[in-house]
Design an enzyme around this catalytic site. Sequence first.
Site, PDB file in Angstrom:
ATOM      1  N   TYR A 172       0.851  -1.189   0.000  1.00  0.00           N
ATOM      2  CA  TYR A 172       0.000   0.000   0.000  1.00  0.00           C
ATOM      3  C   TYR A 172       0.891   1.246   0.000  1.00  0.00           C
ATOM      4  O   TYR A 172       1.940   1.261   0.637  1.00  0.00           O
ATOM      5  CB  TYR A 172      -0.931  -0.037   1.231  1.00  0.00           C
ATOM      6  N   TYR A 182      -3.272   5.325   8.661  1.00  0.00           N
ATOM      7  CA  TYR A 182      -2.705   3.984   8.443  1.00  0.00           C
ATOM      8  C   TYR A 182      -1.562   3.818   9.433  1.00  0.00           C
ATOM      9  O   TYR A 182      -0.389   3.927   9.075  1.00  0.00           O
ATOM     10  CB  TYR A 182      -2.230   3.872   6.992  1.00  0.00           C
TER      11      TYR A 182
HETATM   12  P1  NAD Z   1      -8.432  -9.327   3.784  1.00  0.00           P
HETATM   13  O1  NAD Z   1      -9.068  -9.171   5.132  1.00  0.00           O
HETATM   14  O2  NAD Z   1      -9.216  -9.989   2.713  1.00  0.00           O
HETATM   15  O3  NAD Z   1      -7.048 -10.113   3.883  1.00  0.00           O
HETATM   16  C1  NAD Z   1      -6.193 -10.108   4.966  1.00  0.00           C
HETATM   17  C2  NAD Z   1      -6.062 -11.558   5.405  1.00  0.00           C
HETATM   18  O4  NAD Z   1      -4.965 -11.712   6.301  1.00  0.00           O
HETATM   19  C3  NAD Z   1      -7.300 -12.067   6.145  1.00  0.00           C
HETATM   20  O5  NAD Z   1      -7.802 -13.199   5.470  1.00  0.00           O
HETATM   21  C4  NAD Z   1      -6.751 -12.460   7.505  1.00  0.00           C
HETATM   22  O6  NAD Z   1      -7.408 -13.577   8.035  1.00  0.00           O
HETATM   23  C5  NAD Z   1      -5.300 -12.753   7.160  1.00  0.00           C
HETATM   24  N1  NAD Z   1      -4.364 -12.764   8.290  1.00  0.00           N
HETATM   25  C6  NAD Z   1      -4.183 -11.816   9.232  1.00  0.00           C
HETATM   26  N2  NAD Z   1      -3.219 -12.198  10.086  1.00  0.00           N
HETATM   27  C7  NAD Z   1      -2.767 -13.402   9.653  1.00  0.00           C
HETATM   28  C8  NAD Z   1      -1.780 -14.314  10.114  1.00  0.00           C
HETATM   29  N3  NAD Z   1      -1.056 -14.061  11.212  1.00  0.00           N
HETATM   30  N4  NAD Z   1      -1.585 -15.457   9.436  1.00  0.00           N
HETATM   31  C9  NAD Z   1      -2.322 -15.742   8.343  1.00  0.00           C
HETATM   32  N5  NAD Z   1      -3.264 -14.914   7.843  1.00  0.00           N
HETATM   33  C10 NAD Z   1      -3.486 -13.764   8.505  1.00  0.00           C
HETATM   34  O7  NAD Z   1      -8.001  -7.862   3.384  1.00  0.00           O
HETATM   35  P2  NAD Z   1      -7.227  -7.261   2.110  1.00  0.00           P
HETATM   36  O8  NAD Z   1      -7.388  -5.790   2.281  1.00  0.00           O
HETATM   37  O9  NAD Z   1      -7.641  -7.883   0.847  1.00  0.00           O
HETATM   38  O10 NAD Z   1      -5.718  -7.592   2.423  1.00  0.00           O
HETATM   39  C11 NAD Z   1      -4.876  -8.380   1.596  1.00  0.00           C
HETATM   40  C12 NAD Z   1      -3.568  -7.654   1.345  1.00  0.00           C
HETATM   41  O11 NAD Z   1      -3.841  -6.514   0.534  1.00  0.00           O
HETATM   42  C13 NAD Z   1      -2.881  -7.131   2.603  1.00  0.00           C
HETATM   43  O12 NAD Z   1      -1.485  -7.268   2.473  1.00  0.00           O
HETATM   44  C14 NAD Z   1      -3.249  -5.664   2.579  1.00  0.00           C
HETATM   45  O13 NAD Z   1      -2.340  -4.857   3.304  1.00  0.00           O
HETATM   46  C15 NAD Z   1      -3.169  -5.407   1.086  1.00  0.00           C
HETATM   47  N6  NAD Z   1      -3.774  -4.148   0.625  1.00  0.00           N
HETATM   48  C16 NAD Z   1      -5.071  -3.857   0.933  1.00  0.00           C
HETATM   49  C17 NAD Z   1      -5.619  -2.657   0.518  1.00  0.00           C
HETATM   50  C18 NAD Z   1      -7.040  -2.299   0.865  1.00  0.00           C
HETATM   51  O14 NAD Z   1      -7.431  -1.133   0.720  1.00  0.00           O
HETATM   52  N7  NAD Z   1      -7.865  -3.237   1.294  1.00  0.00           N
HETATM   53  C19 NAD Z   1      -4.847  -1.746  -0.248  1.00  0.00           C
HETATM   54  C20 NAD Z   1      -3.529  -2.092  -0.562  1.00  0.00           C
HETATM   55  C21 NAD Z   1      -3.004  -3.286  -0.119  1.00  0.00           C
END
Ligand code: NAD
Length: 294
Positions: A172, A182
């Site tokens: 991000y 954040y």
């Molecule tokens: P999401 O909730 O779908 O995914 C995050 C996942 O991480 C969840 O399924 C959660 O259960 C899992 N998780 C947390 N701790 C964990 C651990 N210790 N071991 C195993 N799994 C664990 O949300 P998302 O936003 O799709 O996130 C996915 C990736 O995308 C992340 O790296 C997030 O930082 C990144 N991202 C998200 C955004 C946004 O706006 N949502 C923007 C840029 C990047």
Amino acid sequence: RGKRAFIAGVADDNGYGWAIAKSLAAAGAEILVGTWVPALNIFESSLRRGKFDESRVLPDGSLMEITKVYPLDAVYDKMEDVPEDVKTNKRYAGSTNWTVQEVAESVKQDFGSIDILVHSLANGPEVTKPLLETSRNGYLAALSASSYSYISLLKHFLPIMNQGGSSISLTYIASERIIPGYGGGMSSAKAALESDTRVLAFEAGRRRKIRVNTISAGPLRSRAAKAIGFIDTMIDYSSANAPLQKELSAVNLVLVKTDEVGNAAAFLVSPLASAITGAVIYVDNGLNAMGVGV
Ligand code: NAD
């Protein structure tokens, strides 16, 4: 045969991990997922009960198959590292073999090898706190769950990755620009993840010719993002200011459609991207290129 992908960080059908799974499945890959242990039961029962069937539909009309769901807690590398209170916690006690090393061993036993490793997980217990209010433990927990988890996954899966294999994570823009809200060291964790992407691209490239990239994605109303608390503001801001503006419906604000991130991921792990490694690829409608809001 088709490629085999292991996607860590899928626990519902709203996040980027699910979208990436779908794009890879649509391109013919076999899908294995790693699901956070405390979220495992609800994810598996929802899958079984058909709750995700609508979101499983692929462009050709078939349903995405998830060959196997592995319990995973990417904060722990091996059983010896797991504290007693976690081991005996009732949300963990029902599952086994969920440390990173054990999951990689289980995948090896079950399938022998993989081609694609996706890290789509992050966690920062103090994400709602400004950096100046973040405790040492909160900061280190964010780095452990969101940055080191990737190093550990790649380290343990690298030996079973086939030639031509490839790996991606999600990052991000808060790593390189100020995004108030954040917090909790999550901005630091993403900066580490991006820097590690370069170093790991070198090490995995030299050792095994494996490519390592990260996608800097636009804001999405995922479960994780809702926990941060400012996601709707970020989506509004991004939609107003990004070079590319897409049609938005009032009820379902999105900046980037999840399949746009999924398709970028499918490209990056495919031979079409065979000379791309160590890169941060923006899938954000160009927001990263803006200097000021309009
Ligand atoms: P999401 O909730 O779908 O995914 C995050 C996942 O991480 C969840 O399924 C959660 O259960 C899992 N998780 C947390 N701790 C964990 C651990 N210790 N071991 C195993 N799994 C664990 O949300 P998302 O936003 O799709 O996130 C996915 C990736 O995308 C992340 O790296 C997030 O930082 C990144 N991202 C998200 C955004 C946004 O706006 N949502 C923007 C840029 C990047």
